[in-house]
Design a protein around this motif. Structure first.
Motif, short mmCIF file in Angstrom:
data_model
loop_
_atom_site.label_atom_id
_atom_site.label_comp_id
_atom_site.label_asym_id
_atom_site.label_seq_id
_atom_site.Cartn_x
_atom_site.Cartn_y
_atom_site.Cartn_z
N LYS A 90 119.20 65.10 69.10
CA LYS A 90 118.64 63.73 68.46
C LYS A 90 119.36 63.28 67.20
CE LYS A 90 114.49 63.30 69.35
NZ LYS A 90 114.10 61.77 69.91
N GLY A 91 119.76 62.15 66.85
CA GLY A 91 120.29 61.75 65.56
C GLY A 91 121.66 62.54 65.57
N GLY A 92 122.18 63.04 66.56
CA GLY A 92 123.57 63.69 66.50
C GLY A 92 124.44 63.25 65.61
N LEU A 93 124.78 61.84 65.91
CA LEU A 93 126.12 61.14 65.51
C LEU A 93 126.06 61.08 63.97
CD1 LEU A 93 128.73 60.38 66.34
CD2 LEU A 93 127.83 57.92 66.69
N ASP A 94 124.61 60.60 63.86
CA ASP A 94 124.57 60.25 62.29
C ASP A 94 124.36 61.66 61.37
OD1 ASP A 94 123.87 57.66 62.61
OD2 ASP A 94 122.17 57.90 63.15
N LYS A 95 123.85 62.46 62.12
CA LYS A 95 124.10 64.05 61.22
C LYS A 95 125.32 64.55 61.13
CE LYS A 95 119.41 65.37 62.72
NZ LYS A 95 118.60 66.48 63.69
N LEU A 96 126.00 64.34 62.20
CA LEU A 96 127.70 64.66 62.26
C LEU A 96 128.31 63.98 61.06
CD1 LEU A 96 130.03 66.35 63.61
CD2 LEU A 96 130.13 64.38 64.83
N SER A 97 128.21 62.87 60.97
CA SER A 97 128.85 61.67 60.21
C SER A 97 128.44 62.42 58.52
CB SER A 97 128.43 60.22 60.33
OG SER A 97 128.97 59.46 59.19
N ALA A 98 127.19 62.68 58.40
CA ALA A 98 126.83 62.91 57.03
C ALA A 98 127.70 64.44 56.73
CB ALA A 98 125.42 63.27 57.05
N ARG A 99 127.62 65.45 57.66
CA ARG A 99 128.38 66.70 57.31
C ARG A 99 129.98 66.45 57.38
NH1 ARG A 99 128.30 69.44 61.31
NH2 ARG A 99 127.27 68.35 62.93
N ILE A 100 130.59 65.48 58.02
CA ILE A 100 132.03 65.30 57.79
C ILE A 100 132.44 64.41 57.08
CG2 ILE A 100 132.03 66.30 60.13
CD1 ILE A 100 132.77 63.35 61.15
N GLY A 101 131.64 63.87 56.18
CA GLY A 101 132.14 62.95 55.18
C GLY A 101 132.77 61.38 55.69
N GLY A 102 132.13 61.02 56.90
CA GLY A 102 132.38 59.80 57.45
C GLY A 102 131.79 58.71 56.96
N SER A 103 132.57 57.75 57.42
CA SER A 103 132.04 56.33 56.66
C SER A 103 130.59 55.91 56.96
CB SER A 103 133.13 55.10 56.80
OG SER A 103 133.21 55.02 58.52
N GLY A 104 130.10 56.65 57.97
CA GLY A 104 128.95 56.30 58.78
C GLY A 104 129.11 55.69 59.97
N ALA A 105 128.65 56.22 61.10
CA ALA A 105 128.93 55.63 62.25
C ALA A 105 128.32 54.24 62.63
CB ALA A 105 128.41 56.54 63.59
N ASN A 106 128.95 53.27 62.83
CA ASN A 106 128.36 51.80 63.05
C ASN A 106 128.84 51.34 64.33
OD1 ASN A 106 126.83 49.66 62.16
ND2 ASN A 106 127.50 49.85 59.99
N GLY A 107 128.20 49.98 64.27
CA GLY A 107 128.79 49.08 65.75
C GLY A 107 128.82 47.56 65.38
#
Length: 938
Positions: A90-107
């Protein structure tokens, strides 16, 4: 495998400027494509200039693949696919994005495609490929009834925010329902209807997913700094075993024709000015006529030389702007002309002026020099579009989706550059002259007489405000579902690969004899230059009685020079393929630009004229005043702009110029004279307050030489800055309400004065705010108000960076009937934040703040922004490194202390812009006394 090198702008250079082939060889994009056995198409583009990589998954499904009665599904899936997948949780992609320094998963979703994207540090590429594969093959089982119910509310809030609660928001709904037949896939809106969204069942959703979200209907694009062979191995590992779906039938092109002209009107609850939109059937994307149509719309509407602008804006003074564009999609297109008239103008007079402009065009056509002028901007536009790896990835995927040939980009430019004046005249005759159209008149409430004559009332579906109307749900529980089998354990997150090193751009500087400073960064990735001449002052140097003078001066500096009329200046800029803009802000006036490196010197010659030799054109001044007054009138009906303007007043108080709209007030603008602008210019614009910032394909010597003439001919003068009145925290919280009867959302602006950008606490406070409301989907406010309750489409909190004390602010738009509940939840989250912030929160925050620095300087604009921060606030050149040290040193206790100091819900202004009749009384229960109604007259 297909490997192609694109060098289409070599062709552009040869056609427009006559450059030799040898000068153009470096202008290329390399890419490779391959296809998996299950039908997944993959596009690779390598760019080693920054240690980042963009990953995008594009599905060939948009609203056009829906069916009537079940609209909005494609956009609903854009949301659902971020929530959970089997192996990320649950909320995995957003949590991953935060940990890896991503731009924020979006669409994003359009009529014809849906895409999902993110830019991450290059060490996280395998993690992203793993996550995207989980989205495509290991997702649908996680969608449950509560999850669906909650996300319906989020999407409905997005519709309220983007459509129902803003001026002219229903325009496209009215046009598309009448332009396209009922059975046409463009008859409905991408976001769908509230009713269809509410009626969507779990079975409907799963059927839609299994039909369209299959490998043979999807493109994976990877662009940036990565090893192709390694990436190919990972793609095969994570995507190969996802099963091919049923065969996807291509939709045929479906252009439309009209058998009659239709005139429709709507009395808009939020509009303060009448707006006329004319729409003609057009062509689908990449049709041969789309290129001359693009040029036609630019010629007719944009700039001082445009026939529509000259007649409607300058001669008739019916409006401040004319917009015309060719809106194309995969199956069909529409040509649109939009005019928002001044207050009280009857739209019949607008239509008459449009017809007269068209007659002039029929007689004169497009001059060759204007055709050349419009084409000259293409090269700059292209390089701007590929300034990021994500932009390159988007571009390649779009051509694959729409044309099945990424190399179509090569053919497109050829077709665009081959357009002749005869082509432009021909498409006008084919698509506009004596053709039927849809005319929509959106007018203020009770002002139907302003609509086009013989217009019929348009059908617009508006939501009623009903207490307790939304269904109850609890999406917080863990979903129970059967996991999709795999040949390996996908629940194990892949490791990082390497560690991207933060490489700060090298900054060079110089001081001019006049006192002007110069700072720059040389970057040769693309043959462009971005620059900004920043002059301290702006609104801060205004008197309250002259509010808006800096904004008008900025506008007037764009309107010609002593040597050039406004039209001549505009043409000179456009022939260089350049942009030059002058903008007034709170603390400065900026003259900024973007140009081809080879045209930089000529561009700066024009900047010199603009800043040192203003035209002081009385006619243009009066036109600017009228446009500004019209904009103020428009803002008075927009709930979001009302909230911004009223919040400034609460923070800074009535005696502070910072409490004023940057445009000024209706009264102050009416009273301003051209002499007031000259006084401000002569007293406040000085090289001693100026810094010239530049990035791109240019070295220090060239940059300094280019600014010498400005520095030498600009008399230095000392400027006294007025003392800014002290602002303090309110002693206790109060609720303030601005009534917008019938508002479909309540716009929230909660906050208080906080600190300056130069304060030692400023950056640590930003770090503290990441998990509260600054981290997008990683933040508490988003997780609880959007993901937990479905109250809002989006919510954020932030500290405003200024040299004076800026506010801490929480902002959102929430559905009207839970205004009190949303305000109470925000109050409780902020109250509990200091004690509820955990060691895990600190770990995630540090990881994001440190790893995201790899993306910090990717584009020219990002580099220019860094220079501006250094210039504005006196930061050291390596301040990013210093901030990394601060992040490393922050403790849990530090975060808690910062939260208690700067985020106190009991000493805030709670501003709400919404429907007072249904919401005002309930807000007394917030515990801050009786709400203060700011506009009693309503």
């Amino acid at each position: 495998m297909l490997k192609i090198k694109l060098s289409f702008f070599a062709l552009l250079l040869n056609i427009i400027f006559g450059f030799s082939q040898s000068q153009s060889k470096s202008l290329s994009i390399d890419f490779e494509t391959f296809e998996l056995e299950n039908g997944l198409k993959v596009i690779f583009h390598q760019d080693h200039s920054d240690p980042v990589v963009a990953v995008a998954l594009t599905a060939h499904v948009g609203s056009a693949r829906e069916k009537e009665g079940r609209t909005g599904f494609a956009h609903l899936f854009e949301h659902l696919l971020f929530l959970e997948s089997e192996n990320l949780g649950k909320g995995g992609l957003d949590k991953l994005s935060a940990r890896i320094g991503g731009s924020g998963a979006n669409g994003s979703t359009s009529r014809d495609r849906t895409n999902y994207f993110q830019t991450v540090p290059k060490d996280a590429l395998e993690k992203m490929i793993w996550a995207e594969a989980d989205k495509l093959g290991f997702f649908i089982n996680t969608v449950t009834e509560p999850v669906l119910a909650k996300e319906k509310q989020v999407v409905k809030n997005e519709k309220r925010q983007a459509v129902d609660n803003r001026p002219y928001g229903h325009t496209m709904f009215v046009i598309d329902r009448n332009l396209y037949p009922q059975n046409h896939p463009y008859n409905w809106q991408v976001i769908g209807s509230l009713e269809d969204l509410q009626n969507a069942t779990l079975k409907d959703v799963k059927e839609f997913y299994k039909k369209w979200y299959v490998p043979n209907n999807v493109i994976l694009t990877i662009a940036g700094d990565f090893d192709k062979e390694q990436a190919r191995e990972w793609v095969h590992k994570y995507f190969d075993e996802i099963e091919r779906g049923p065969k996807v039938t291509e939709l045929k092109k479906q252009p439309v024709t009209l058998t009659e002209t239709q005139k429709l009107y709507h009395e808009d609850n939020f509009a303060k000015l009448p707006e006329l939109t004319l729409t003609w059937p057009s062509v689908y994307s990449y049709h041969k006529d789309s290129y001359p149509l693009d040029i036609l719309t630019k010629y007719l509407s944009e700039g001082k030389n445009a026939p529509l602008y000259k007649l409607l804006v300058e001669e008739k003074k019916l409006t401040g702007e004319v917009e015309m564009f060719n809106y194309t999609s995969e199956l069909a297109g529409q040509l649109m002309l939009q005019v928002r008239a001044y207050e009280g103008i009857k739209l019949d007079s607008v239509k008459l002026a449009i017809d007269r402009s068209f007659k002039e065009f029929e007689k004169n056509g497009i001059p060759e020099k204007d055709l050349k002028r419009i084409k000259a901007g293409l090269e700059t536009d292209f390089y701007n579009s590929i300034s990021s790896v994500l932009g390159k990835g988007f571009q390649l995927a779009q051509y694959e989706i729409y044309t099945k040939d990424p190399n179509q980009i090569n053919k497109q430019v050829e077709q665009l550059l081959a357009v002749t004046t005869q082509d432009v005249k021909r498409v006008y005759n084919d698509y506009i002259k004596e053709r039927h159209y849809i005319a929509t008149s959106f007018v203020p409430k009770t002002k139907a007489e302003l609509a086009l004559s013989n217009s019929k009332k348009a059908e617009v579906i508006e939501e009623a405000i009903v207490e307790g109307a939304e269904e109850k749900f609890d999406a917080s529980g863990k979903s129970a579902y059967k996991k999709t089998p795999s040949s390996f354990d996908r629940s194990i997150e892949p490791p990082y690969h390497g560690k991207p090193e933060l490489s700060l751009p090298e900054i060079w500087d110089a001081n001019m004899p006049s006192g002007m400073k110069v700072m720059g960064i040389t970057n040769k990735e693309v043959p462009l230059v971005r620059f900004s001449l920043d002059i301290k002052g702006g609104q801060l140097l205004e008197k309250t009685s002259k509010a808006g003078v800096a904004n008008l001066l900025a506008g007037l500096l764009e309107k010609g020079t002593a040597k050039k009329t406004p039209a001549q200046l505009e043409e000179a800029i456009e022939l260089l393929g350049a942009n030059i803009n002058v903008r007034a802000q709170d603390e400065k006036i900026s003259i900024s630009g973007n140009t081809l490196a080879k045209n930089y010197k000529e561009t700066m010659d024009l900047v010199k004229e603009m800043i040192l030799e203003p035209r002081w054109d009385e006619k243009e001044f009066e036109l600017l005043k009228q446009q500004t007054l019209s904009e103020l009138q428009q803002q008075s009906g927009d709930p979001n702009r009302i909230a911004q303007n009223e919040f400034r007043k609460l923070i800074y108080g009535s005696n502070n110029i910072l409490a004023y709209n940057i445009l000024g007030t209706t009264e102050s603008v009416k009273n301003l004279s051209l002499e007031d602008l000259k006084v401000y210019y002569n007293e406040n614009l000085s090289p001693m307050l100026s810094t010239y910032l530049i990035v791109g394909e240019i070295n220090k010597e060239e940059a300094v030489n280019s600014i010498k003439a400005i520095s030498a001919n600009w008399p230095p003068k000392s400027v006294d800055f007025p003392k800014i009145p002290k602002v303090e925290l309110p002693k206790k919280s109060r609720v303030y309400f601005y009534d917008v009867p019938g508002a479909k959302q309540s716009v929230l602006a909660f906050g208080a004065p906080a600190l300056t950008a130069t304060s030692d606490d400023f950056y640590p406070a930003e770090v503290m705010n990441y998990r509260l409301g600054g981290g997008g989907f990683a933040s508490r406010l988003t997780q609880e108000l959007r993901e937990g309750k479905g109250y809002t489409y989006g919510i954020r909190s932030r500290f405003t960076d200024r040299s004076y004390i800026g506010p801490f602010m929480i902002s959102s738009g929430v559905r009207t009937n839970i205004t009190f509940e949303a305000a109470k939840l925000i109050r409780d989250i902020t109250a509990n934040y200091p004690t509820s912030f955990t060691a895990e929160d600190l770990e995630v925050t540090k990881s994001y703040m440190l790893k995201s620095n790899a993306r910090k300087f990717e584009t020219l604009q990002a580099k220019l922004n860094m220079l501006q921060e250094i210039s504005d606030y006196g930061y050291k050149y390596d301040y990013i490194k210093k901030r990394e040290e601060q992040v490393e040193e922050l403790s849990l206790l530090d975060i808690q202390d910062l939260a208690e100091k700067y985020v106190n819900p009991d000493r805030m202004y709670y501003l709400i812009v919404g429907d007072a009749k249904t919401q005002l009384k309930k807000l007394e229960d917030l515990g801050y006394g009786k709400p203060i109604l700011l506009n009693e007259d309503n």
